[in-house]
Write a protein that holds these residues in place. Structure first.
Motif, PDB file in Angstrom:
ATOM      1  N   LEU A   2       0.834  -1.213   0.000  1.00 22.29           N
ATOM      2  CA  LEU A   2       0.000   0.000   0.000  1.00 22.29           C
ATOM      3  C   LEU A   2       0.862   1.253   0.000  1.00 22.29           C
ATOM      4  CD1 LEU A   2      -2.915  -0.883   2.433  1.00 22.29           C
ATOM      5  CD2 LEU A   2      -3.072  -0.432  -0.023  1.00 22.29           C
ATOM      6  N   ALA A   3       1.933   1.227   0.771  1.00 21.70           N
ATOM      7  CA  ALA A   3       2.848   2.372   0.804  1.00 21.70           C
ATOM      8  C   ALA A   3       3.472   2.600  -0.570  1.00 21.70           C
ATOM      9  CB  ALA A   3       3.931   2.152   1.849  1.00 21.70           C
ATOM     10  N   THR A   4       3.792   1.528  -1.264  1.00 26.20           N
ATOM     11  CA  THR A   4       4.360   1.632  -2.612  1.00 26.20           C
ATOM     12  C   THR A   4       3.335   2.215  -3.575  1.00 26.20           C
ATOM     13  OG1 THR A   4       5.783  -0.265  -2.150  1.00 26.20           O
ATOM     14  CG2 THR A   4       5.495   0.340  -4.455  1.00 26.20           C
ATOM     15  N   ALA A   5       2.086   1.768  -3.464  1.00 21.58           N
ATOM     16  CA  ALA A   5       1.025   2.296  -4.322  1.00 21.58           C
ATOM     17  C   ALA A   5       0.809   3.788  -4.053  1.00 21.58           C
ATOM     18  CB  ALA A   5      -0.267   1.521  -4.104  1.00 21.58           C
ATOM     19  N   LEU A   6       0.856   4.184  -2.795  1.00 22.66           N
ATOM     20  CA  LEU A   6       0.718   5.602  -2.457  1.00 22.66           C
ATOM     21  C   LEU A   6       1.865   6.420  -3.040  1.00 22.66           C
ATOM     22  CD1 LEU A   6      -0.500   5.428   1.229  1.00 22.66           C
ATOM     23  CD2 LEU A   6      -1.782   6.249  -0.745  1.00 22.66           C
ATOM     24  N   LYS A   7       3.065   5.868  -2.993  1.00 22.78           N
ATOM     25  CA  LYS A   7       4.222   6.554  -3.566  1.00 22.78           C
ATOM     26  C   LYS A   7       4.054   6.737  -5.068  1.00 22.78           C
ATOM     27  CE  LYS A   7       8.260   8.438  -3.487  1.00 22.78           C
ATOM     28  NZ  LYS A   7       8.417   9.780  -2.946  1.00 22.78           N
ATOM     29  N   LEU A   8       3.523   5.713  -5.749  1.00 20.97           N
ATOM     30  CA  LEU A   8       3.243   5.849  -7.181  1.00 20.97           C
ATOM     31  C   LEU A   8       2.284   7.009  -7.418  1.00 20.97           C
ATOM     32  CD1 LEU A   8       2.831   2.174  -8.440  1.00 20.97           C
ATOM     33  CD2 LEU A   8       4.522   3.829  -9.221  1.00 20.97           C
ATOM     34  N   GLY A   9       1.244   7.099  -6.609  1.00 22.39           N
ATOM     35  CA  GLY A   9       0.284   8.192  -6.738  1.00 22.39           C
ATOM     36  C   GLY A   9       0.924   9.547  -6.528  1.00 22.39           C
ATOM     37  N   GLN A  10       1.795   9.641  -5.547  1.00 16.35           N
ATOM     38  CA  GLN A  10       2.490  10.901  -5.293  1.00 16.35           C
ATOM     39  C   GLN A  10       3.385  11.292  -6.468  1.00 16.35           C
ATOM     40  OE1 GLN A  10       4.483   9.859  -1.665  1.00 16.35           O
ATOM     41  NE2 GLN A  10       2.774  10.523  -0.363  1.00 16.35           N
ATOM     42  N   LEU A  11       4.042  10.310  -7.051  1.00 18.45           N
ATOM     43  CA  LEU A  11       4.908  10.587  -8.203  1.00 18.45           C
ATOM     44  C   LEU A  11       4.094  11.049  -9.412  1.00 18.45           C
ATOM     45  CD1 LEU A  11       7.383   7.594  -7.828  1.00 18.45           C
ATOM     46  CD2 LEU A  11       7.895  10.018  -7.457  1.00 18.45           C
ATOM     47  N   ILE A  12       2.922  10.472  -9.589  1.00 25.60           N
ATOM     48  CA  ILE A  12       2.035  10.910 -10.673  1.00 25.60           C
ATOM     49  C   ILE A  12       1.571  12.337 -10.410  1.00 25.60           C
ATOM     50  CG2 ILE A  12      -0.201  10.539 -11.786  1.00 25.60           C
ATOM     51  CD1 ILE A  12       0.263   7.494 -11.227  1.00 25.60           C
ATOM     52  N   ASP A  13       1.130  12.604  -9.180  1.00 22.07           N
ATOM     53  CA  ASP A  13       0.646  13.936  -8.822  1.00 22.07           C
ATOM     54  C   ASP A  13       1.726  15.009  -8.985  1.00 22.07           C
ATOM     55  OD1 ASP A  13      -1.842  12.913  -8.229  1.00 22.07           O
ATOM     56  OD2 ASP A  13      -1.528  12.908  -6.058  1.00 22.07           O
ATOM     57  N   SER A  14       2.969  14.654  -8.688  1.00 20.21           N
ATOM     58  CA  SER A  14       4.054  15.638  -8.771  1.00 20.21           C
ATOM     59  C   SER A  14       4.600  15.798 -10.184  1.00 20.21           C
ATOM     60  CB  SER A  14       5.192  15.245  -7.825  1.00 20.21           C
ATOM     61  OG  SER A  14       5.858  14.089  -8.301  1.00 20.21           O
ATOM     62  N   GLY A  15       4.139  14.957 -11.110  1.00 22.98           N
ATOM     63  CA  GLY A  15       4.585  15.057 -12.486  1.00 22.98           C
ATOM     64  C   GLY A  15       5.855  14.281 -12.793  1.00 22.98           C
ATOM     65  N   GLN A  16       6.358  13.515 -11.829  1.00 24.82           N
ATOM     66  CA  GLN A  16       7.567  12.734 -12.052  1.00 24.82           C
ATOM     67  C   GLN A  16       7.282  11.453 -12.816  1.00 24.82           C
ATOM     68  OE1 GLN A  16       9.902  12.290  -8.483  1.00 24.82           O
ATOM     69  NE2 GLN A  16       9.361  14.351  -7.821  1.00 24.82           N
ATOM     70  N   LEU A  17       6.014  11.005 -12.790  1.00 24.73           N
ATOM     71  CA  LEU A  17       5.565   9.864 -13.593  1.00 24.73           C
ATOM     72  C   LEU A  17       4.479  10.353 -14.522  1.00 24.73           C
ATOM     73  CD1 LEU A  17       5.118   6.697 -11.329  1.00 24.73           C
ATOM     74  CD2 LEU A  17       6.811   7.088 -13.100  1.00 24.73           C
ATOM     75  N   GLN A  18       4.552   9.918 -15.757  1.00 25.01           N
ATOM     76  CA  GLN A  18       3.563  10.309 -16.753  1.00 25.01           C
ATOM     77  C   GLN A  18       2.670   9.119 -17.099  1.00 25.01           C
ATOM     78  OE1 GLN A  18       3.390  13.527 -17.811  1.00 25.01           O
ATOM     79  NE2 GLN A  18       5.019  13.858 -16.330  1.00 25.01           N
ATOM     80  N   LEU A  19       1.419   9.393 -17.368  1.00 22.04           N
ATOM     81  CA  LEU A  19       0.493   8.366 -17.815  1.00 22.04           C
ATOM     82  C   LEU A  19       0.659   8.233 -19.323  1.00 22.04           C
ATOM     83  CD1 LEU A  19      -1.715   6.547 -16.734  1.00 22.04           C
ATOM     84  CD2 LEU A  19      -3.351   8.342 -17.202  1.00 22.04           C
ATOM     85  N   GLY A  20       0.977   7.047 -19.786  1.00 22.81           N
ATOM     86  CA  GLY A  20       1.212   6.862 -21.216  1.00 22.81           C
ATOM     87  C   GLY A  20       1.416   5.413 -21.575  1.00 22.81           C
ATOM     88  N   SER A  21       2.166   5.180 -22.630  1.00 24.77           N
ATOM     89  CA  SER A  21       2.441   3.819 -23.066  1.00 24.77           C
ATOM     90  C   SER A  21       3.930   3.669 -23.320  1.00 24.77           C
ATOM     91  CB  SER A  21       1.664   3.478 -24.331  1.00 24.77           C
ATOM     92  OG  SER A  21       2.038   4.336 -25.379  1.00 24.77           O
ATOM     93  N   ARG A  22       4.390   2.442 -23.143  1.00 27.96           N
ATOM     94  CA  ARG A  22       5.794   2.134 -23.403  1.00 27.96           C
ATOM     95  C   ARG A  22       5.899   1.400 -24.727  1.00 27.96           C
ATOM     96  NH1 ARG A  22       5.310  -0.317 -18.640  1.00 27.96           N
ATOM     97  NH2 ARG A  22       5.372   1.137 -16.947  1.00 27.96           N
ATOM     98  N   PRO A  23       6.974   1.620 -25.453  1.00 27.46           N
ATOM     99  CA  PRO A  23       7.160   0.928 -26.733  1.00 27.46           C
ATOM    100  C   PRO A  23       7.345  -0.564 -26.551  1.00 27.46           C
ATOM    101  CG  PRO A  23       8.994   2.446 -26.317  1.00 27.46           C
ATOM    102  CD  PRO A  23       8.048   2.555 -25.190  1.00 27.46           C
TER     103      PRO A  23
END
Length: 57
Positions: A36-57
Motif C-alpha cells: 500500500l505504501a508503494t502504491a501511495l508513492k506511485l500516486g504521489q509521483l504521478i501527482d508531482s509530475g515525475q511519472l507520466q500516464l502513457g504507453s511504453r514501446p
C-alpha cells in the motif's frame, strides 16, 4: 506483475500505463501495508509530475 516490479519499471521509464494503474486500483484491497505504501508513492509521483500516464514501446 507485482507492485514492486511495477514501481521499479515505472520509475526507470518515467511512465505508468492505464492498464497498470487499473491493476493497482483493482488489487489494492489485497495489498500488504508495504505494498500500500508503494502504491501511495506511485500516486504521489504521478501527482508531482515525475511519472507520466502513457504507453511504453
Amino acid at each position: 506483475m507485482g507492485i514492486g516490479a511495477l514501481f521499479l519499471t515505472s520509475i526507470s521509464t518515467g511512465i505508468i500505463t492505464q492498464e497498470e494503474l487499473g491493476w493497482v486500483t483493482r488489487n489494492q484491497v489485497d495489498f500488504s501495508r508495504c505494498e500500500l505504501a508503494t502504491a501511495l508513492k506511485l500516486g504521489q509521483l504521478i501527482d508531482s509530475g515525475q511519472l507520466q500516464l502513457g504507453s511504453r514501446p
